[in-house]
Scaffold this active site. Structure first.
Site, PDB file in Angstrom:
ATOM      1  CE  LYS A 158      33.972  36.804  36.106  1.00 25.90           C
ATOM      2  NZ  LYS A 158      35.340  36.413  36.122  1.00 25.90           N
ATOM      3  CE1 TYR A 243      30.886  32.228  36.976  1.00 23.81           C
ATOM      4  CE2 TYR A 243      32.847  32.933  37.508  1.00 23.81           C
ATOM      5  CZ  TYR A 243      32.082  32.551  36.464  1.00 23.81           C
ATOM      6  OH  TYR A 243      32.676  32.616  35.182  1.00 23.81           O
TER       7      TYR A 243
END
Ligand code: NAD
Length: 390
Positions: A158, A243
């Site tokens: 990510k 996140y």
């Protein structure tokens, strides 16, 4: 009182005991993966209570790590020593000294060691089934596309890429090569995170009204690639803010309709010449839920809190490697600490071994949804306008 505080653990154990009968139904972000989740929790429980009872897998997929920096060295390679369905079989590095060190430490044959020029020869290596791209963000697209062209399944860290357009190119390349693409969303396989997904999406505490979701830390070396927009695509938003974005999406199970955002002040302007120091943003969701988030490279916060019509739940810490900690208005969340990276890679590789399509919440499509939101957050902060997303 005791009954109330034990509720979350009891429900976890009740679900475990229901596994054999296939009675449990745990909602996910996306559509598939429930079978894996149940089986994996059963495995964790067996591991904790009766390790010799674990079934030994017949075949493990070979994983090659691309980029032997901090995350590969301290998390992924050690995790690959614990996995049931995959093993570390190859490395790609531009540093010969690292190659020598890793070959010795992990017993990797010279034939499975590549650099960035010889990378494409991985196509001829039957010992490597999966290529895991762990490079600076702006390099993800190129190496995912090259791995797909080499005929390998891919796991990409990510954020998936730095633009939505690149994400689409990566998805298309994998589709064309008939290989699968997973994003490094380790928390999607993590028990505390799964539990708050269930709380939010099943409305266990009633409909979710407000979410506070923040992830930030104080960054060290100011010369690292994370501080360079060209390599990182942005600052803390691209790195850990993602996140906080994910947290709001998996608690609501919804996609935001709009976003407003504000840059925080540059308290260290010399250090933050290229990327933002702090960023705040607010999402509105179709159900009426709203969220407020912070990310920063100047000080730490790691929290996911949801206020619902009939109570609340919280993870803090919520996004790091753990142990994560959770509480609700009915008592603590009592679940086992796990190795996030091992669970994630095992989950992905088990599906690949079984010839199953990966669950949507772990694929490139999910990665693209997040990158689209990251770009929208920047647009909202830059223009000062509310950006519509639906
Ligand atoms: P790092 O700086 O520790 O390692 C980067 C690696 O890339 C190094 O081995 C470096 O040599 C190599 N590299 C190749 N070309 C480079 C270039 N032009 N500039 C800089 N480095 C280059 O970074 P990291 O922390 O390992 O992060 C790598 C990726 O993993 C990032 O995408 C990051 O977001 C992701 N990550 C994910 C998690 C997670 O929890 N999922 C945690 C940490 C990092």
């Amino acid at each position: 009182m005791a009954t109330q505080s034990n509720l979350p653990r009891r429900s976890f154990l009740q679900r475990l005991s229901a596994l054999g009968a296939g009675l449990s139904s745990i909602p996910l972000v996306g559509s598939a993966g429930i079978d894996w989740y149940q089986a994996e929790h059963s495995r964790i429980y067996t591991l904790m209570t009766n390790p010799s009872g674990l079934e030994q897998p017949t075949r493990k997929l070979g994983v090659a790590l691309v980029g032997l920096g901090g995350y590969s060295k301290t998390r992924l390679a050690p995790a690959l020593q614990q996995t049931q369905h995959c093993r570390l079989s190859g490395i790609v590095t531009g540093t010969p000294a690292k190659a020598t060190e890793w070959m010795q430490q992990y017993n990797i044959p010279r034939t499975n060691v590549y650099d960035y020029k010889t990378f494409d020869r991985i196509a001829d290596n039957k010992d490597i089934d999966v290529v895991y791209v762990v490079l600076p963000n702006s390099m993800h697209a190129e190496y995912v596309i090259r791995a797909a062209q080499a005929g390998k399944h891919v796991i990409c860290e990510k954020p998936m890429a730095i633009t939505e357009k690149e994400c689409q190119q990566m998805i298309d390349a994998c589709k064309k090569a008939n290989v699968q693409l997973a994003i490094g969303y380790r928390l999607h396989y993590e028990p505390f995170t799964r539990e708050v997904m269930r709380f939010g999406q099943e409305k266990v505490f009633g409909p979710v009204k407000f979410i506070e979701s923040s992830d930030a830390f104080r960054i060290g070396d100011p010369t690292q690639w994370r501080m360079k927009k060209e390599l990182a695509g942005g600052g803390p938003l691209m790195d850990v803010g993602i996140y906080a974005v994910q947290g709001t999406r998996y608690v609501t199970g919804e996609e935001p309709m709009s976003v407003t955002a504000q840059f925080g002040p540059k308290t260290e302007p010399e250090k933050f010449k290229d990327v933002e120091e702090t960023l705040f943003w607010q999402f509105q969701f179709p159900s009426g839920a709203v969220s407020n988030s912070t990310t920063s490279y100047t000080a730490g916060v790691e929290r996911l809190y949801a206020s619902c019509e009939k109570g609340w739940f919280e993870l803090s810490p919520a996004f790091g490697y753990g142990p994560l900690k959770g509480r609700t208005s009915k008592g603590p969340i009592d679940l086992p600490h796990t190795n996030h990276q091992a669970l994630h890679m095992d989950g992905v590789c088990k599906d690949l071994l079984d010839g199953k399509k990966l669950p949507d919440h772990i694929t490139g499509e999910e990665g693209k949804r997040d990158v689209r939101l990251l770009q929208a957050i920047y647009r909202a902060a830059e223009t000062g306008n509310k950006v519509k997303l639906a």
